[in-house]
Design a protein around this motif. Sequence first.
Motif, PDB file in Angstrom:
ATOM      1  N   THR A 286       0.840  -1.199   0.000  1.00 50.70           N
ATOM      2  CA  THR A 286       0.000   0.000   0.000  1.00 50.70           C
ATOM      3  C   THR A 286       0.870   1.243   0.000  1.00 50.70           C
ATOM      4  N   ASP A 287       0.301   2.358  -0.465  1.00 46.82           N
ATOM      5  CA  ASP A 287       1.065   3.607  -0.549  1.00 46.82           C
ATOM      6  C   ASP A 287       1.586   4.039   0.822  1.00 46.82           C
ATOM      7  N   THR A 288       0.755   3.882   1.839  1.00 48.74           N
ATOM      8  CA  THR A 288       1.140   4.344   3.175  1.00 48.74           C
ATOM      9  C   THR A 288       2.388   3.633   3.682  1.00 48.74           C
ATOM     10  N   VAL A 289       2.356   2.311   3.641  1.00 50.37           N
ATOM     11  CA  VAL A 289       3.484   1.532   4.173  1.00 50.37           C
ATOM     12  C   VAL A 289       4.693   1.621   3.253  1.00 50.37           C
ATOM     13  N   ARG A 290       4.443   1.644   1.951  1.00 56.95           N
ATOM     14  CA  ARG A 290       5.559   1.759   1.011  1.00 56.95           C
ATOM     15  C   ARG A 290       6.333   3.062   1.234  1.00 56.95           C
ATOM     16  N   LYS A 291       5.623   4.162   1.473  1.00 58.59           N
ATOM     17  CA  LYS A 291       6.287   5.445   1.709  1.00 58.59           C
ATOM     18  C   LYS A 291       7.080   5.432   3.007  1.00 58.59           C
ATOM     19  N   LEU A 292       6.568   4.729   4.013  1.00 62.47           N
ATOM     20  CA  LEU A 292       7.306   4.606   5.272  1.00 62.47           C
ATOM     21  C   LEU A 292       8.650   3.919   5.047  1.00 62.47           C
ATOM     22  N   HIS A 293       8.637   2.847   4.283  1.00 64.48           N
ATOM     23  CA  HIS A 293       9.878   2.112   4.039  1.00 64.48           C
ATOM     24  C   HIS A 293      10.799   2.847   3.062  1.00 64.48           C
ATOM     25  N   GLU A 294      10.238   3.629   2.173  1.00 65.39           N
ATOM     26  CA  GLU A 294      11.086   4.446   1.304  1.00 65.39           C
ATOM     27  C   GLU A 294      11.851   5.480   2.136  1.00 65.39           C
ATOM     28  N   ALA A 295      11.198   6.007   3.165  1.00 66.91           N
ATOM     29  CA  ALA A 295      11.867   6.970   4.047  1.00 66.91           C
ATOM     30  C   ALA A 295      12.997   6.292   4.817  1.00 66.91           C
ATOM     31  N   ILE A 296      12.779   5.043   5.231  1.00 74.63           N
ATOM     32  CA  ILE A 296      13.833   4.297   5.931  1.00 74.63           C
ATOM     33  C   ILE A 296      15.058   4.153   5.037  1.00 74.63           C
ATOM     34  N   GLU A 297      14.831   3.801   3.779  1.00 74.26           N
ATOM     35  CA  GLU A 297      15.946   3.566   2.854  1.00 74.26           C
ATOM     36  C   GLU A 297      16.683   4.850   2.485  1.00 74.26           C
ATOM     37  N   SER A 298      15.976   5.965   2.461  1.00 70.21           N
ATOM     38  CA  SER A 298      16.597   7.213   2.021  1.00 70.21           C
ATOM     39  C   SER A 298      17.125   8.067   3.170  1.00 70.21           C
ATOM     40  N   GLU A 299      16.558   7.915   4.357  1.00 70.15           N
ATOM     41  CA  GLU A 299      16.892   8.823   5.453  1.00 70.15           C
ATOM     42  C   GLU A 299      17.664   8.172   6.592  1.00 70.15           C
ATOM     43  N   TRP A 300      17.568   6.870   6.766  1.00 69.82           N
ATOM     44  CA  TRP A 300      18.222   6.218   7.900  1.00 69.82           C
ATOM     45  C   TRP A 300      19.643   5.804   7.552  1.00 69.82           C
ATOM     46  N   ASP A 301      20.509   5.812   8.555  1.00 66.76           N
ATOM     47  CA  ASP A 301      21.855   5.289   8.352  1.00 66.76           C
ATOM     48  C   ASP A 301      21.833   3.769   8.479  1.00 66.76           C
ATOM     49  N   SER A 302      22.965   3.138   8.218  1.00 71.95           N
ATOM     50  CA  SER A 302      23.017   1.677   8.196  1.00 71.95           C
ATOM     51  C   SER A 302      22.737   1.074   9.565  1.00 71.95           C
ATOM     52  N   LEU A 303      23.055   1.801  10.620  1.00 73.68           N
ATOM     53  CA  LEU A 303      22.791   1.310  11.965  1.00 73.68           C
ATOM     54  C   LEU A 303      21.301   1.140  12.198  1.00 73.68           C
ATOM     55  N   ARG A 304      20.529   2.146  11.840  1.00 69.31           N
ATOM     56  CA  ARG A 304      19.078   2.077  12.021  1.00 69.31           C
ATOM     57  C   ARG A 304      18.453   1.091  11.037  1.00 69.31           C
ATOM     58  N   GLN A 305      18.955   1.051   9.817  1.00 65.95           N
ATOM     59  CA  GLN A 305      18.413   0.135   8.817  1.00 65.95           C
ATOM     60  C   GLN A 305      18.602  -1.328   9.213  1.00 65.95           C
ATOM     61  N   SER A 306      19.596  -1.590  10.048  1.00 62.41           N
ATOM     62  CA  SER A 306      19.843  -2.974  10.443  1.00 62.41           C
ATOM     63  C   SER A 306      18.652  -3.582  11.177  1.00 62.41           C
ATOM     64  N   ALA A 307      17.808  -2.743  11.774  1.00 66.97           N
ATOM     65  CA  ALA A 307      16.597  -3.248  12.433  1.00 66.97           C
ATOM     66  C   ALA A 307      15.677  -3.915  11.416  1.00 66.97           C
ATOM     67  N   CYS A 308      15.576  -3.329  10.229  1.00 63.02           N
ATOM     68  CA  CYS A 308      14.735  -3.903   9.177  1.00 63.02           C
ATOM     69  C   CYS A 308      15.370  -5.162   8.600  1.00 63.02           C
ATOM     70  N   GLN A 309      16.699  -5.197   8.540  1.00 59.63           N
ATOM     71  CA  GLN A 309      17.381  -6.393   8.064  1.00 59.63           C
ATOM     72  C   GLN A 309      17.101  -7.580   8.981  1.00 59.63           C
TER      73      GLN A 309
ATOM     74  N   GLU B 241      13.269   7.983  16.128  1.00 59.77           N
ATOM     75  CA  GLU B 241      12.743   7.786  14.772  1.00 59.77           C
ATOM     76  C   GLU B 241      12.462   6.321  14.471  1.00 59.77           C
ATOM     77  N   VAL B 242      13.224   5.412  15.078  1.00 57.12           N
ATOM     78  CA  VAL B 242      12.975   3.983  14.872  1.00 57.12           C
ATOM     79  C   VAL B 242      11.653   3.582  15.519  1.00 57.12           C
ATOM     80  N   LEU B 243      11.453   4.006  16.762  1.00 59.08           N
ATOM     81  CA  LEU B 243      10.222   3.656  17.474  1.00 59.08           C
ATOM     82  C   LEU B 243       8.999   4.315  16.831  1.00 59.08           C
ATOM     83  N   GLN B 244       9.165   5.545  16.350  1.00 59.25           N
ATOM     84  CA  GLN B 244       8.042   6.227  15.706  1.00 59.25           C
ATOM     85  C   GLN B 244       7.657   5.533  14.414  1.00 59.25           C
ATOM     86  N   MET B 245       8.647   5.137  13.624  1.00 59.19           N
ATOM     87  CA  MET B 245       8.364   4.430  12.369  1.00 59.19           C
ATOM     88  C   MET B 245       7.692   3.099  12.655  1.00 59.19           C
ATOM     89  N   LYS B 246       8.154   2.406  13.663  1.00 49.25           N
ATOM     90  CA  LYS B 246       7.564   1.118  14.042  1.00 49.25           C
ATOM     91  C   LYS B 246       6.113   1.298  14.472  1.00 49.25           C
TER      92      LYS B 246
END
Length: 359
Positions: free
Chosen positions: A48-71, A174-179
């Motif tokens: 969905t657009d809502t969730v897809r945009k959330l994850h696009e923000a993770i990929e473009s705005e988060w550093d590798s440390l924060r992205q590791s949570a999604c990994q 930002e991690v907890l808010q995105m979650k």
Amino acid sequence: MHALSLNFFSCISLSRPVLKLRIMSEEQNGKPEEWAWPELKLPDLLLTDTVRKLHEAIESEWDSLRQSACQTAAGRALWKHVTHDQLAELLAGETYLRSLYEKIKKDRCRNAREVSGVMLAVRTLWFDSKIEAALSSFDGGGAQVVLLGAGMDARAYRLSCLKETDVFEVDFPEVLQMKTTTLQAATDSINDNQHVRVIAKSLNRVAADIRDNDWLQKLQISGFVPEKNTVWVLEGILYYLSHSHAIEVLKIIADNRALTRTVLLADFMNKSSTTLSSSMFHFHSDWPDCLLPSLGFSEVKLSQIGDPDAHFGLLHDPLNLFNKLRSLPRSVQTHPDDGTPCRRLYFVQASSSPHQTTP
């Protein structure tokens, strides 16, 4: 600040000809049967657009440390036949799911001994089992579980042992808010909200950086009671910290033992493992079972992947990497057979109480 990068899980399982993944089957009276890995099918909500945009923000705005949570969430999602984490796909996002799925496909095509993500699956199950055992060992009065660097962890939604337990998730704001926003999207969806129910007695999210000196204060403001039996969970976090920060966090937890029964569950990299990424991994300990008593813990047990309590029917090949490492003394840093670094991940359970003395 949560997850051990999947680079670690994939780098240690480079091509070795081998057996296919097997799991235990009750129908076969405990004999292993081959798991037919399903094709990747993304949940509709993830597209969905809502969730897809959330994850696009993770990929473009988060550093590798924060992205590791999604990994890490991707690993739990693609091994959910054993982790039973129904929210992991949503929290991981399409990019990380597809990336790990391609690695798994390649591993299975070449019959790799260690399929990508198996280490993460074992780690997840080890922490699950030790959390349950620790809570069972407490003598009434309620308990707390604190997840430091919680990331996209969904234990409060899936572990029945937490139903009488207050759970605290500590991580970057930002991690907890995105979650929270992602899970709210699932709650609002008629078709996807059946798994978004908190099983824990309570769930409190605490926005804090554990490298700062005020994280414990923020935890207490959020309802943490120092005098209450507590399980501290440090899964995939310590090695991201500097040595001084990691020791300080461990000391703070150790100090809590003077007030109540305290159980620490953590994983430690050895020195060789940190060479996988000198920019990401810093703290290491080749002897965490000696380090923790020096900080005040009186009961410490160390496990390696493949040990009886860190196996879970997922590592049947006696020649897999983990069993080969277990056969070597921990002091050995380079494998004598092929000269490769002995990269180890230790699972450590430590406990103490006000009435115990350290060795």
